[in-house]
Design an enzyme around this catalytic site. Structure first.
Site, PDB file in Angstrom:
ATOM      1  N   HIS A  86      -9.547  -1.532  -0.070  1.00  0.00           N
ATOM      2  CA  HIS A  86      -9.043  -2.880  -0.332  1.00  0.00           C
ATOM      3  C   HIS A  86      -9.859  -3.993   0.323  1.00  0.00           C
ATOM      4  CE1 HIS A  86      -4.946  -4.615  -1.879  1.00  0.00           C
ATOM      5  NE2 HIS A  86      -5.987  -5.211  -2.429  1.00  0.00           N
ATOM      6  N   ASP A 118       1.342  -4.000  -2.697  1.00  0.00           N
ATOM      7  CA  ASP A 118       0.806  -3.161  -1.632  1.00  0.00           C
ATOM      8  C   ASP A 118       1.951  -2.728  -0.711  1.00  0.00           C
ATOM      9  OD1 ASP A 118      -0.880  -2.133   0.477  1.00  0.00           O
ATOM     10  OD2 ASP A 118      -2.402  -3.653   0.029  1.00  0.00           O
ATOM     11  N   HIS A 129       1.171  -2.549   2.307  1.00  0.00           N
ATOM     12  CA  HIS A 129       0.655  -3.237   3.493  1.00  0.00           C
ATOM     13  C   HIS A 129       0.350  -4.698   3.174  1.00  0.00           C
ATOM     14  CE1 HIS A 129      -0.695   1.032   3.503  1.00  0.00           C
ATOM     15  NE2 HIS A 129      -0.204   1.003   4.738  1.00  0.00           N
ATOM     16  N   ASP A 139      -2.208  -6.390   4.673  1.00  0.00           N
ATOM     17  CA  ASP A 139      -3.668  -6.561   4.753  1.00  0.00           C
ATOM     18  C   ASP A 139      -4.053  -7.976   5.171  1.00  0.00           C
ATOM     19  OD1 ASP A 139      -3.791  -3.937   3.964  1.00  0.00           O
ATOM     20  OD2 ASP A 139      -4.416  -4.344   1.917  1.00  0.00           O
ATOM     21  N   HIS A 190     -10.173  -3.051   5.673  1.00  0.00           N
ATOM     22  CA  HIS A 190      -9.259  -3.056   4.512  1.00  0.00           C
ATOM     23  C   HIS A 190      -7.847  -3.542   4.896  1.00  0.00           C
ATOM     24  CE1 HIS A 190      -7.139   1.190   4.620  1.00  0.00           C
ATOM     25  NE2 HIS A 190      -7.258   0.690   5.814  1.00  0.00           N
ATOM     26  N   ASP A 232      -2.925  -2.437  -4.860  1.00  0.00           N
ATOM     27  CA  ASP A 232      -3.258  -1.290  -4.011  1.00  0.00           C
ATOM     28  C   ASP A 232      -2.364  -0.142  -4.468  1.00  0.00           C
ATOM     29  OD1 ASP A 232      -3.312   0.608  -1.913  1.00  0.00           O
ATOM     30  OD2 ASP A 232      -3.656  -0.941  -0.397  1.00  0.00           O
ATOM     31  N   ASP A 247      -1.372   2.339  -3.139  1.00  0.00           N
ATOM     32  CA  ASP A 247      -0.386   2.826  -2.162  1.00  0.00           C
ATOM     33  C   ASP A 247       0.920   2.030  -2.176  1.00  0.00           C
ATOM     34  OD1 ASP A 247      -0.554   0.616  -0.322  1.00  0.00           O
ATOM     35  OD2 ASP A 247      -2.117   1.603   0.856  1.00  0.00           O
ATOM     36  N   GLU A 295      -7.952   1.674  -3.600  1.00  0.00           N
ATOM     37  CA  GLU A 295      -7.411   2.688  -2.687  1.00  0.00           C
ATOM     38  C   GLU A 295      -7.030   4.009  -3.349  1.00  0.00           C
ATOM     39  OE1 GLU A 295      -7.507   2.530   0.640  1.00  0.00           O
ATOM     40  OE2 GLU A 295      -7.916   0.385   0.985  1.00  0.00           O
TER      41      GLU A 295
HETATM   42  N1  LIG Z   1      -5.574  -1.497   2.192  1.00  0.00           N
HETATM   43  C1  LIG Z   1      -4.869  -0.688   2.963  1.00  0.00           C
HETATM   44  N2  LIG Z   1      -4.508   0.493   2.541  1.00  0.00           N
HETATM   45  N3  LIG Z   1      -4.601  -1.139   4.190  1.00  0.00           N
HETATM   46  C2  LIG Z   1      -3.918  -0.396   5.209  1.00  0.00           C
HETATM   47  C3  LIG Z   1      -3.840  -1.181   6.476  1.00  0.00           C
HETATM   48  C4  LIG Z   1      -3.118  -0.434   7.555  1.00  0.00           C
HETATM   49  C5  LIG Z   1      -2.937  -1.211   8.857  1.00  0.00           C
HETATM   50  N4  LIG Z   1      -2.110  -2.344   8.656  1.00  0.00           N
HETATM   51  C6  LIG Z   1      -4.309  -1.635   9.409  1.00  0.00           C
HETATM   52  O1  LIG Z   1      -4.549  -2.785   9.632  1.00  0.00           O
HETATM   53  O2  LIG Z   1      -5.154  -0.824   9.635  1.00  0.00           O
HETATM   54 MN   LIG Z   2      -4.133  -2.778   0.599  1.00  0.00          MN
HETATM   55 MN   LIG Z   3      -2.015  -0.488   1.235  1.00  0.00          MN
END
Ligand SMILES: NC(=[NH2+])NCCC[C@H](N)C(=O)O
Ligand SMILES: [Mn+2]
Ligand SMILES: [Mn+2]
Length: 324
Positions: free
Chosen positions: A115, A143, A145, A147, A160, A249, A251, A294
């Site tokens: 990402h 997502d 998350h 991010d 990411h 994303d 996920d 992702e």
């Molecule tokens: N694009 C993603 N899958 N991001 C996951 C980030 C997980 C966590 N918040 C980090 O800063 O590492």
């Molecule tokens: Mn993401």
């Molecule tokens: Mn994510």
């Protein structure tokens, strides 16, 4: 079978022309394999489906970009960021590739990659939309998350987890080789950002979302109101006169539907809910670009095919595929 989309696309001069960028990049996180996703998605027939079933004219240079020549040999951590120069160099090039499609008024589809590449895609469309239409673009970020970690507060140092911080200027770095190339024309307002699907948000990120009043719909909100109402509220926040970049994303989906991803989190969207979000965003007629990121086909051997299928389904839905 599927009918070609009849939704008018207000902000595209060539709504049936699709600029496709395939970005085999994994440097925004530590797990190998996510660089193989564009190839896997394309080999499973995604682009053929888009041209044959949905009548898009595809503009693709038939390469998966790995940007090897752009990646510096020496890349020590900087402000807690891992591989900052590599991610910066790749996203800078990607930004101009996306910009070139978007400035022609084509829809831009980017297949990631992790990402972190959104630093390139969102900045590229934002700049093109500003120049072409004199408007600010909105981003819908689907997502698990947020991010939006500022480098210093990231628990992992993986970029990411930071793209939205750089894209909104909550994080800023002036070194030209570490995102200093991001200029005002690339930036997104925090008012034009909407999240859907959040369920694993770091402490510092929660604070930022609150302090800046960023619109975010978590899985809790989806449980409470249902996906239909949540999408309606998300789109109402953006307004109907604003071009939309959708950054999806995989996920965001529950691992049951998309197990092959680097940072899976339980309790996510069903594939049907993910497709529904994409369908509704398409129906606005305001969508100008989409990222799918992702997908990591090398994780979860049995789940890889299913994750790729889910990814294809999300893209088709965003590009106007309908159930009837
Ligand atoms: N694009 C993603 N899958 N991001 C996951 C980030 C997980 C966590 N918040 C980090 O800063 O590492
Ligand atoms: Mn993401
Ligand atoms: Mn994510």
């Amino acid at each position: 079978m599927t009918q070609p989309s009849t939704i008018p696309s207000r902000f595209l001069s060539h709504p049936n022309h699709l600029g496709v960028v395939a970005v085999g990049f994994n440097g925004g996180q530590m797990k190998k394999g996510v660089e193989a996703a564009p190839m896997a998605l394309i080999e499973s027939g995604l682009l053929t489906q888009l041209s044959e079933d949905l009548d898009y004219e595809i503009h693709h240079d038939d390469t998966i970009h790995y940007y090897e020549n752009d990646i510096p040999a020496e890349d020590p951590d900087h402000r807690n960021m891992k591989k900052p120069r590599a991610v910066s160099a790749v996203t800078e090039r990607l930004s101009s590739q996306v910009y070139n499609y978007a400035k022609d008024g084509k829809f831009v589809l980017t297949l990631g990659g992790d990402h972190s590449i959104a630093i390139g895609t969102v900045s590229g469309t934002a700049k093109a939309i500003r120049e072409r239409l004199g408007r600010e673009m909105a981003v819908i970020w689907v997502d698990a998350h947020a991010d939006i970690n500022v480098p210093e507060m990231s628990p992992s140092g993986n970029i990411h987890g930071m793209p939205m911080a750089f894209l909104t200027r909550l994080a800023r770095e002036d070194r030209p080789d570490i995102f200093g190339w991001l200029k005002d024309e690339h930036i997104i307002s925090t008012r034009k950002l909407v999240y859907i699907g959040l369920r694993d948000v770091d402490r510092g990120e929660k604070k930022l979302l609150r302090e800046h009043g960023i619109k975010a719909f978590s899985m809790h909100d989806i449980d409470r109101h249902g996906i239909g109402r949540v999408v309606e509220m998300a789109l109402a926040h953006i307004g109907n006169d604003t071009p939309i970049h959708l950054s999806f994303d995989v996920d965001a989906l529950d691992p049951q539907w998309a197990p092959s991803t680097g940072t899976p989190v339980r309790g996510g969207l069903t594939l049907r809910e993910g497709d529904f979000i994409c369908e509704c965003v398409h129906e606005t007629g305001n969508l100008v670009a989409m990222d799918l990121v992702e997908v990591n086909p090398s994780l979860e051997a049995v789940g890889a095919a299913e994750t790729i299928r889910a990814g294809c389904s999300l893209v088709r839905s965003a590009l106007g595929d309908t159930l009837l």
